[in-house]
Scaffold this motif. Sequence first.
Motif, PDB file in Angstrom:
ATOM      1  N   SER A  14       0.814  -1.210   0.000  1.00 12.75           N
ATOM      2  CA  SER A  14       0.000   0.000   0.000  1.00 12.75           C
ATOM      3  C   SER A  14       0.850   1.263   0.000  1.00 12.75           C
ATOM      4  CB  SER A  14      -0.946   0.000   1.207  1.00 12.75           C
ATOM      5  OG  SER A  14      -0.212   0.073   2.409  1.00 12.75           O
ATOM      6  N   THR A  15       2.086   1.151   0.506  1.00 17.63           N
ATOM      7  CA  THR A  15       2.977   2.321   0.504  1.00 17.63           C
ATOM      8  C   THR A  15       3.724   2.444  -0.818  1.00 17.63           C
ATOM      9  OG1 THR A  15       4.841   1.060   1.420  1.00 17.63           O
ATOM     10  CG2 THR A  15       3.309   2.068   2.986  1.00 17.63           C
ATOM     11  N   ARG A  16       3.571   1.444  -1.685  1.00 14.50           N
ATOM     12  CA  ARG A  16       4.337   1.411  -2.926  1.00 14.50           C
ATOM     13  C   ARG A  16       3.471   1.558  -4.171  1.00 14.50           C
ATOM     14  NH1 ARG A  16       7.405   0.115   0.922  1.00 14.50           N
ATOM     15  NH2 ARG A  16       9.646  -0.225   0.687  1.00 14.50           N
ATOM     16  N   LEU A  17       2.208   1.935  -3.984  1.00 14.17           N
ATOM     17  CA  LEU A  17       1.357   2.279  -5.126  1.00 14.17           C
ATOM     18  C   LEU A  17       1.794   3.622  -5.684  1.00 14.17           C
ATOM     19  CD1 LEU A  17      -2.315   1.407  -4.132  1.00 14.17           C
ATOM     20  CD2 LEU A  17      -0.971   0.420  -5.957  1.00 14.17           C
ATOM     21  N   ILE A  18       2.092   3.653  -6.943  1.00 11.84           N
ATOM     22  CA  ILE A  18       2.507   4.931  -7.529  1.00 11.84           C
ATOM     23  C   ILE A  18       1.702   5.186  -8.797  1.00 11.84           C
ATOM     24  CG2 ILE A  18       4.819   4.797  -6.583  1.00 11.84           C
ATOM     25  CD1 ILE A  18       5.779   3.908  -9.300  1.00 11.84           C
ATOM     26  N   ARG A  28      -6.049   2.009  -4.510  1.00 10.49           N
ATOM     27  CA  ARG A  28      -5.946   2.241  -3.065  1.00 10.49           C
ATOM     28  C   ARG A  28      -7.222   1.810  -2.349  1.00 10.49           C
ATOM     29  NH1 ARG A  28      -2.996   8.119  -3.555  1.00 10.49           N
ATOM     30  NH2 ARG A  28      -0.844   7.362  -3.409  1.00 10.49           N
ATOM     31  N   ARG A  29      -8.358   2.112  -2.963  1.00  8.82           N
ATOM     32  CA  ARG A  29      -9.630   1.741  -2.329  1.00  8.82           C
ATOM     33  C   ARG A  29      -9.766   0.214  -2.258  1.00  8.82           C
ATOM     34  NH1 ARG A  29     -14.106   0.541  -4.816  1.00  8.82           N
ATOM     35  NH2 ARG A  29     -13.463   1.567  -6.751  1.00  8.82           N
ATOM     36  N   LEU A  30      -9.409  -0.474  -3.353  1.00 13.62           N
ATOM     37  CA  LEU A  30      -9.481  -1.939  -3.357  1.00 13.62           C
ATOM     38  C   LEU A  30      -8.543  -2.549  -2.331  1.00 13.62           C
ATOM     39  CD1 LEU A  30      -9.607  -2.586  -7.214  1.00 13.62           C
ATOM     40  CD2 LEU A  30     -11.500  -2.842  -5.583  1.00 13.62           C
ATOM     41  N   LEU A  31      -7.365  -1.951  -2.208  1.00 14.79           N
ATOM     42  CA  LEU A  31      -6.414  -2.434  -1.205  1.00 14.79           C
ATOM     43  C   LEU A  31      -6.982  -2.284   0.203  1.00 14.79           C
ATOM     44  CD1 LEU A  31      -2.731  -1.405  -2.035  1.00 14.79           C
ATOM     45  CD2 LEU A  31      -3.621  -3.662  -1.522  1.00 14.79           C
ATOM     46  N   ARG A  32      -7.531  -1.107   0.493  1.00 13.13           N
ATOM     47  CA  ARG A  32      -8.087  -0.858   1.832  1.00 13.13           C
ATOM     48  C   ARG A  32      -9.202  -1.850   2.146  1.00 13.13           C
ATOM     49  NH1 ARG A  32      -7.595   4.661   0.329  1.00 13.13           N
ATOM     50  NH2 ARG A  32      -9.816   4.705  -0.235  1.00 13.13           N
ATOM     51  N   GLU A  33     -10.057  -2.116   1.150  1.00  9.19           N
ATOM     52  CA  GLU A  33     -11.175  -3.040   1.368  1.00  9.19           C
ATOM     53  C   GLU A  33     -10.667  -4.454   1.623  1.00  9.19           C
ATOM     54  OE1 GLU A  33     -13.583  -2.570  -2.083  1.00  9.19           O
ATOM     55  OE2 GLU A  33     -14.403  -0.619  -1.464  1.00  9.19           O
TER      56      GLU A  33
END
Length: 429
Positions: free
Chosen positions: A134-138, A165-170
């Motif tokens: 999640s910290t490496r989405l660019i 980012r939203r899909l990752l959070r979910e």
Amino acid sequence: MFFERPESGEVAVLVHINFNDQSVNYGPEEFVELAISAGADPVAVITGSRQRADSRYFVGTGKLDEIKEIVDREEAQVVLFDHALSPSQERNLESFLQCRVLDRTGLILDIFAQRARTHEGKLQVELAQLQHMSTRLIRGWTHLERQKGGIGMRGPGETQLETDRRLLRERIKSIQRRLDKVNTQRDQSRRSRSRSDMPTVSLVGYTNAGKSTLFNRATGADVYAADQLFATLDPTLRRLDIEQIGTIVLADTVGFIRQLPHRLIKAFQATLKESSEADLLLHVVDAADISRDENISHVESVLEEIGAEDVPVLKVFNKIDALPTGEARIDRDADGVPYRVWLSARDGVGIDLLQQAIAELLGQDVINETLYLPTECGRLRAMLFEQGAVRSESFDDAGRSVLEVRLPKKDYLQILARAGMSESQIEAA
């Protein structure tokens, strides 16, 4: 979903930098073992020293050119850094080196992903991986950025980056909910063992210290054991009969390592709770490791982080077969209490001494004896049965109830107090 990165492979160049502002620096030997455990083929280990990390490339331009030269010469597919890299440093390094770059955390996560076997273990690894990613989405989807301008010039309502980012959070929330459910189930199992007065002994220690080999030797189990880092990820519980104590639960847990990523500790919280709530910890140490004192210190730091610093500890110095004068023995303190056992789990030497030391330590706070109760002690008898402390009952010629009991001393004293009696009033064999 993610920014397009170079394909990873097995041919690896390793980078290990010592920093002058650190009081303790370590060699690259353990990192080489980590790389091999992950399936990499290290063709070169590049070392160096710096005052501090470079904000853009982590290393200086001279060292960067050296790494590039070796990567090109060896046709390396991945460069592994024995340090934590920021997302921007990873991207800059990959752009310059034209190959995949992975830091220490990413490498350990890769090993964990290979080792996880149970559903819970896979969930824990996926959670840690997603938190790391999640910290490496660019912004690899610039063609979908919002457009500036008037009517007909505005871009989509949500950019691909925001969607990712939203899909990752979910997904992270979904995994966390499932792990919370597992945690609840583990808590129920621990409460059940507590009610049955079955002590829990947990194996902890530096990775590759021989915990699983010792676990198999002591319990007759068939847990996967290998001479590699992080051979065990998923906790395994087995019952073990200890003379004078009865049945205990022995737990084999994940090994620790220096600079263990904090997100891994958080992800494996349910697993590590087996250690923080155990009655006794067996801290397994590789007696033949030249860094054993440092490894002990690292394990104690992790135990403190998970809230297990107050649990009684028995150190188990394993692999005496690798020592020139290895001898199985129990070391005792000034009061005669065991604090260290020397053994060889591989050869089975000293296992009986370990069981003896466990019995002594657990027996300090356990009542395990025969009580003779006259008929007027019926209330005490009923309370002992209610507690589940009675192992057998018979009657002597005087009509007294002869009870074989086993329970924690604090529970025994509480029962006596509720029955309005004292220890001096009870006849014990």
